[in-house]
Design an enzyme around this catalytic site. Structure first.
Site, PDB file in Angstrom:
ATOM      1  CB  CYS A 254      39.388  32.327  30.159  1.00  0.00           C
ATOM      2  SG  CYS A 254      40.256  31.413  28.857  1.00  0.00           S
ATOM      3  N   PRO A 257      33.575  34.503  35.837  1.00  0.00           N
ATOM      4  CG  PRO A 257      33.217  34.923  38.117  1.00  0.00           C
ATOM      5  CD  PRO A 257      34.254  34.414  37.149  1.00  0.00           C
ATOM      6  N   GLY A 258      33.015  37.147  35.118  1.00  0.00           N
ATOM      7  CA  GLY A 258      32.822  38.521  34.651  1.00  0.00           C
ATOM      8  C   GLY A 258      33.405  39.612  35.520  1.00  0.00           C
ATOM      9  N   GLY A 259      34.134  39.250  36.556  1.00  0.00           N
ATOM     10  CA  GLY A 259      34.720  40.268  37.432  1.00  0.00           C
ATOM     11  C   GLY A 259      35.688  41.178  36.703  1.00  0.00           C
ATOM     12  CE  LYS A 260      41.154  38.307  36.569  1.00  0.00           C
ATOM     13  NZ  LYS A 260      40.256  37.250  37.103  1.00  0.00           N
ATOM     14  CG  ASP A 322      41.771  34.927  34.633  1.00  0.00           C
ATOM     15  OD1 ASP A 322      42.739  34.262  35.037  1.00  0.00           O
ATOM     16  OD2 ASP A 322      40.828  35.248  35.369  1.00  0.00           O
ATOM     17  CB  CYS A 375      44.191  32.252  40.319  1.00  0.00           C
ATOM     18  SG  CYS A 375      43.087  30.986  39.697  1.00  0.00           S
TER      19      CYS A 375
END
Length: 429
Positions: A254, A257-260, A322, A375
């Site tokens: 999941c 948008p790719g931040g993690k 996530d 979140c």
């Protein structure tokens, strides 16, 4: 010369699409902003976000000011009046200008015959503002949350629900993540200072910086070169529990948008990372983030419930899940969540999370780590979810985050100025 667009009517139509059609403001707003001048982009955003943040209040006021609600093809006028009320209540726009521009918005939505009605309602509010607000402040609508969500928060957090609600109604700070492969956080803070901006380091998360005042990303030192990424501090906390190492095979499930995904590669540049998301359109943002930061990962479109379809029998040293959730921890950042979510969504999301957990667990190596994150602030998606998983999964063990009776670590909105976030670190025996 292009005709000047009416920002109030654009904001009204955007809010209507969110509330009436269930569309996300994140999808609606960017194309609208492309249609207005640079100087008007911020105001359009302020009107959309502000009306959605205070929708309960604006709706309550309209019901007091009008004998009958606007329905059918005239429904957009209801939201246009909301935009007018929001300006009078919460902005520094001179009242005469707010009224004039809002009334003119009736022409843009092809309801010029209702200009008098809009003007009359807004002027009536100005006359009765003091007594109306006194009555509103004694009502449940003052919490600016839908009743179903308020009830869930009150049940889950009998001592803290009011502080959660207050945090949800605030404007969020802007958090950044310094790319440690380029600069230390202290060095980048010095560059920020040289650029005339001020930032503050997070006490617990080593890459996190909070800006004193939010700024456009192009003004940040080295943003285009991948020196820094916009990411809330609580989201950065995932790396504390995942603790990725070079040489490991790591799954970010999941991932959009790719931040993690990119944070994993900043912490462990030589890790072999697979980033998977069900939404092919959102995966384009994973590619964009990897490109901006000059990183490489294997990116796949796939459903977390059916991992064999996209990874065969492969196992991973670490998995970051996530999970899809209600996003009730990030309402201050995305106020449309209050109106997009329904009470019935919560058990459906909990079931989906449960299915993904069960499906992905066999793809974790023995001795490996899975970090489950959301979140959300709702126990059904968080502590209760993990408690049930531990009870039915013999080789799963909770590590460092909570107790078997109360598993996981829950950050509440506004705590250390971060978003609401939940983490549970699980080890495979």
């Amino acid at each position: 010369m292009k005709k000047q667009r009416n920002l109030r009517s654009m904001a009204a139509q955007a809010v209507e699409q969110v509330v009436e059609q269930g569309q996300s403001l994140s999808n609606i707003l960017p194309p609208l902003q492309q249609k207005v001048s640079d100087k008007d982009k911020a105001l359009l955003q302020e009107l959309c976000f502000g009306v959605l943040r205070t929708l309960s209040q604006l709706d309550w006021l309209i019901n007091k000011l009008m004998a009958r609600p606007m329905t059918g093809k005239q429904r957009t006028v209801h939201y246009l009046i909301m935009v007018g009320l929001y300006q009078l209540l919460y902005t520094r726009i001179p009242p005469h200008a707010a009224l004039a521009e809002t009334v003119e918005g009736a022409i843009a939505i092809k309801r010029p015959q209702l200009k008098g009605l809009i003007n009359g309602v807004l002027r009536q509010f100005q006359r009765q503002q003091e007594e109306l607000l006194a009555e509103f402040n004694a009502s449940d609508a003052r919490y600016l949350h839908p009743s179903w969500l308020l009830k869930r928060l009150q049940k889950a957090y009998p001592e803290q629900w009011q502080s959660i609600v207050e945090a949800n109604n605030q404007r969020p700070p802007m958090w950044l993540r310094v790319n440690r492969t380029h600069h230390s956080r202290d060095r980048w803070l010095a560059l920020l200072d040289e650029a005339g901006m001020k930032g503050f380091p997070h006490a617990d998360y080593p890459d996190a910086v909070r800006l004193e005042t939010p700024a456009p990303v192009h003004a940040l030192p080295g943003f285009e070169d991948g020196w820094v990424t916009v990411q809330d501090a609580s989201a950065q906390g995932c790396m504390t529990w995942l603790a990725p190492q070079n040489g490991e095979h790591i799954l970010d499930l999941c991932a959009a948008p790719g931040g993690k995904t990119t944070h994993i590669l900043e912490v462990a540049p030589e890790a072999q990372v697979v980033a998977v998301d069900i939404d092919e359109q959102r995966l384009s943002r994973v590619y964009d983030n990897l490109k901006r930061l000059g990183m490489k990962a294997t990116v796949k479109q796939g459903d977390g419930r059916y991992p064999s379809q996209w990874c065969g029998e492969q196992q991973f040293d670490r998995i970051l899940l996530d999970a899809p959730c209600s996003a009730t921890g990030v309402i201050r950042r995305h106020p449309d969540i209050k109106w997009l979510r329904r009470d019935r969504d919560i058990p459906e999301l909990a079931q989906l999370q449960s299915e993904i957990l069960d499906a992905i667990w066999p793809h974790l190596k023995s001795g490996g780590t899975l970090v489950y994150a959301t979140c959300s602030v709702l126990p059904e998606e968080n502590s209760l979810q993990i408690k049930a998983f531990l009870q039915r999964t013999a080789d799963a063990e909770l590590c460092e985050t909570g107790t078997p009776e109360q598993p996981g670590k829950q950050n509440l909105p506004g705590a250390e100025e971060g978003d609401g976030f939940f983490y549970a670190k699980l080890i495979k025996k």
